[in-house]
Design a protein around this motif. Structure first.
Motif, short mmCIF file in Angstrom:
data_model
loop_
_atom_site.label_atom_id
_atom_site.label_comp_id
_atom_site.label_asym_id
_atom_site.label_seq_id
_atom_site.Cartn_x
_atom_site.Cartn_y
_atom_site.Cartn_z
N ALA A 81 0.83 -1.20 0.00
CA ALA A 81 0.00 0.00 0.00
C ALA A 81 0.87 1.25 0.00
N GLY A 82 1.97 1.21 0.75
CA GLY A 82 2.88 2.35 0.79
C GLY A 82 3.57 2.59 -0.54
N GLU A 83 3.97 1.53 -1.19
CA GLU A 83 4.61 1.67 -2.51
C GLU A 83 3.62 2.17 -3.55
N THR A 84 2.38 1.70 -3.46
CA THR A 84 1.34 2.17 -4.38
C THR A 84 1.08 3.65 -4.14
N TYR A 85 1.01 4.03 -2.87
CA TYR A 85 0.82 5.43 -2.52
C TYR A 85 1.94 6.28 -3.11
N ARG A 86 3.18 5.84 -2.94
CA ARG A 86 4.31 6.63 -3.43
C ARG A 86 4.27 6.78 -4.95
N ARG A 87 3.92 5.72 -5.68
CA ARG A 87 3.87 5.82 -7.14
C ARG A 87 2.81 6.82 -7.58
N PHE A 88 1.63 6.75 -6.96
CA PHE A 88 0.57 7.67 -7.36
C PHE A 88 0.93 9.12 -7.10
N ILE A 89 1.51 9.39 -5.94
CA ILE A 89 1.80 10.78 -5.58
C ILE A 89 3.08 11.29 -6.25
N ARG A 90 4.13 10.51 -6.20
CA ARG A 90 5.42 10.99 -6.71
C ARG A 90 5.52 10.94 -8.23
N ASP A 91 4.95 9.90 -8.84
CA ASP A 91 5.15 9.70 -10.27
C ASP A 91 3.98 10.15 -11.15
N LEU A 92 2.76 10.27 -10.56
CA LEU A 92 1.58 10.50 -11.38
C LEU A 92 0.81 11.77 -11.03
N SER A 93 1.27 12.50 -10.03
CA SER A 93 0.56 13.69 -9.55
C SER A 93 1.36 14.96 -9.84
N PRO A 94 0.75 16.13 -9.70
CA PRO A 94 1.43 17.39 -10.01
C PRO A 94 2.64 17.63 -9.11
N PRO A 95 3.61 18.40 -9.59
CA PRO A 95 4.75 18.80 -8.74
C PRO A 95 4.22 19.51 -7.48
N GLY A 96 4.87 19.26 -6.36
CA GLY A 96 4.45 19.90 -5.12
C GLY A 96 3.36 19.15 -4.38
N SER A 97 2.96 17.97 -4.87
CA SER A 97 1.88 17.22 -4.23
C SER A 97 2.21 16.78 -2.82
N ILE A 98 3.48 16.78 -2.48
CA ILE A 98 3.87 16.42 -1.12
C ILE A 98 3.23 17.37 -0.10
N GLY A 99 2.84 18.55 -0.53
CA GLY A 99 2.20 19.52 0.36
C GLY A 99 0.69 19.62 0.17
N PHE A 100 0.13 18.72 -0.61
CA PHE A 100 -1.31 18.80 -0.92
C PHE A 100 -2.17 18.17 0.18
N ASN A 101 -3.16 18.91 0.64
CA ASN A 101 -4.25 18.36 1.43
C ASN A 101 -5.46 18.30 0.51
N TRP A 102 -6.63 18.02 1.04
CA TRP A 102 -7.81 17.87 0.19
C TRP A 102 -8.13 19.15 -0.59
N ASN A 103 -7.87 20.33 0.00
CA ASN A 103 -8.26 21.56 -0.69
C ASN A 103 -7.42 21.81 -1.94
N GLU A 104 -6.11 21.50 -1.88
CA GLU A 104 -5.27 21.64 -3.07
C GLU A 104 -5.66 20.61 -4.13
N CYS A 105 -6.02 19.40 -3.67
CA CYS A 105 -6.48 18.37 -4.61
C CYS A 105 -7.77 18.81 -5.30
N GLN A 106 -8.68 19.35 -4.51
CA GLN A 106 -9.96 19.80 -5.07
C GLN A 106 -9.74 20.89 -6.12
N THR A 107 -8.89 21.86 -5.79
CA THR A 107 -8.62 22.95 -6.72
C THR A 107 -8.01 22.43 -8.02
N THR A 108 -7.05 21.51 -7.90
CA THR A 108 -6.40 20.95 -9.09
C THR A 108 -7.40 20.22 -9.97
N PHE A 109 -8.24 19.39 -9.36
CA PHE A 109 -9.22 18.64 -10.14
C PHE A 109 -10.27 19.57 -10.75
#
Length: 444
Positions: A244-272
């Motif tokens: 689960a941790g490796e899956t989490y890392r792939r989705f956030i680090r490899d498939l999400s916008p730069p800076g996602s390490i600082g994203f909470n739900w509000n940044e995710c909502q804005t991006t989507f």
């Protein structure tokens, strides 16, 4: 949400809210006496939310129906959680009905046996209206409201299911199907990404503490599913937890916008909502702002689906929610139970949904054709809710120090985004949190 009117909803209810004498006659004719406790007074405390404000607006209806006076207190969420625990611990709570955040306080309330087991009330036909229909509640929420010893010490109220949001326009342009497994979702995210246009295949929570509920969504798809075992021991460094941790890392680090390490739900909502992410797994409560044409560029083009399936034999989605309980110390258990039946009955739960006050714990509102027809949400939204209700499972461990758990495990997950080894980080975090959990389990 453009829903049916309250008048229309009342027409579908069991008894019309009319003059007290008329209601009394209607109750007698139906074999259930709603005015059995007339003249009594109860105190109710709930969190400040659209649900709490809904109860405020319609409080007079309950008083007219039953002849019971209600002192209704609506308190901001964090203050409310602190208030009720302090009062419970005093042995003399000021309230007869309270809202419980199950993902935060279930274990604490259950371990102390602060609430009444409502199973006896449900089984008493003189205390439970024949149309209350407890079987209408989603299986996941009933399990969530039930303590490990079998006591049902709160009535399911509101649910927050984690679902898959997807951008229909991006999927249609690429002629891709909605993924049904996490592996397929990763491949789909790669194909939909177009960084040159600042479009990414996925967005998700990367911020410490907030990120744990995304990691747990992956864990629920494994054979393990839980974060503590039958002996109440922490198991967050197992092979499944690492997957689960490796899956989490792939989705956030490899498939999400730069800076996602600082994203909470509000940044995710804005991006989507800006159309810059093809997929997002998060709570169902974000559907309303995504469909707001004044704020969202993807309004009318949002797709809804149950979360993808993992490698395990079961298919689950993460569940968070609330229940309404009656303190064991209350001397007004009968009137309090009448209030809960009214507040969480089919009619009011339907209007929670149609007025966008929240997602009900019941299943019947998701099949109400009038509500579906008048809503600006597509049928797919309601189908996803109903399907999620059947596969929902607690998204956090049922422990007392749940906030500390999210901090410790969340830090480990954040570290992996910076390149740290997943297995090593989860092993370290598990060792760090295990004595905290063991101490909380020993305390009375």
């Amino acid at each position: 949400m453009q829903g049916i009117t309250r008048r229309q909803a009342l027409q579908a209810g069991a008894a019309a809210i009319a003059a007290p004498a008329l209601v009394e006659r209607a109750g007698a004719q139906g074999g259930f006496d709603w005015r059995r406790f007339r003249g009594e007074r109860i105190e109710v405390t709930v969190q400040l939310s659209p649900r709490g404000q809904f109860l405020q607006r319609h409080n007079a209806e309950f008083e007219e129906l039953t002849g019971i006076k209600v002192g209704l207190e609506v308190v901001p969420e964090q203050q409310h959680r602190q208030k009720i625990i302090v009062e419970y611990a005093s042995g003399r709570p000021s309230f007869d009905v309270t809202e419980i955040s199950l993902h935060v306080n279930k274990r604490q309330v259950g371990k102390a046996r602060w609430n009444t087991d409502i199973r006896a009330l449900l089984a008493d036909p003189s205390l439970t209206a024949p149309d209350f229909d407890f079987d209408d509640y989603g299986k996941g929420m009933v399990t969530y409201a039930t303590q490990s010893d079998g006591r049902l010490d709160s009535c399911p109220a509101g649910a927050d299911y984690f679902i898959l949001y997807y951008n229909k326009a991006l999927f249609e342009a690429a002629k891709l199907e909605v993924p049904t497994t996490w592996d397929a979702m990763q491949e789909t995210a790669k194909r939909l990404a177009d960084p040159s246009k600042q479009v990414y295949g996925h967005v998700g929570r990367g911020l410490k503490n907030a990120n744990v509920v995304l990691w747990s969504s992956y864990l629920l798809g494994t054979a393990q599913r839980d974060m503590i075992d039958a002996n109440r021991q922490l198991i967050t460094d197992t092979p499944d937890a690492v997957w689960a941790g490796e899956t989490y890392r792939r989705f956030i680090r490899d498939l999400s916008p730069p800076g996602s390490i600082g994203f909470n739900w509000n940044e995710c909502q804005t991006t989507f909502m800006q159309g810059r992410a093809a997929m997002w797994v998060d709570g169902i409560g974000f559907a309303a702002p995504l469909e707001d044409k004044a704020r969202s560029r993807v309004a009318g083009r949002v797709g809804y689906a149950v979360v993808p399936k993992g490698p395990g034999p079961q298919h689950h989605c993460a569940l968070f929610g609330a229940g309404y309980g009656i303190p064991e110390a209350s001397k007004k258990k009968g009137p309090a139970w009448f209030y809960i039946q009214w507040a969480l009955g089919k009619r009011n739960q339907l209007e929670w949904l149609t007025s966008a006050a929240g997602v009900p714990a019941r299943s019947s509102p998701f099949r109400n054709e009038e509500a579906i027809g008048k809503s600006h949400f597509p049928r797919e939204f309601f189908q996803t809710l109903e399907a999620s209700a059947k596969i929902a499972r607690a998204g956090l461990p049922e422990i007392v120090p749940v906030t500390q758990f999210r901090d410790v495990i969340g830090t480990a997950l954040t570290n992996t985004l910076g390149g740290a080894d997943v297995a090593a980080e989860l092993k370290r975090a598990t060792a760090e949190f295990r004595p905290i959990l063991e101490q909380s389990e020993r305390e009375s």
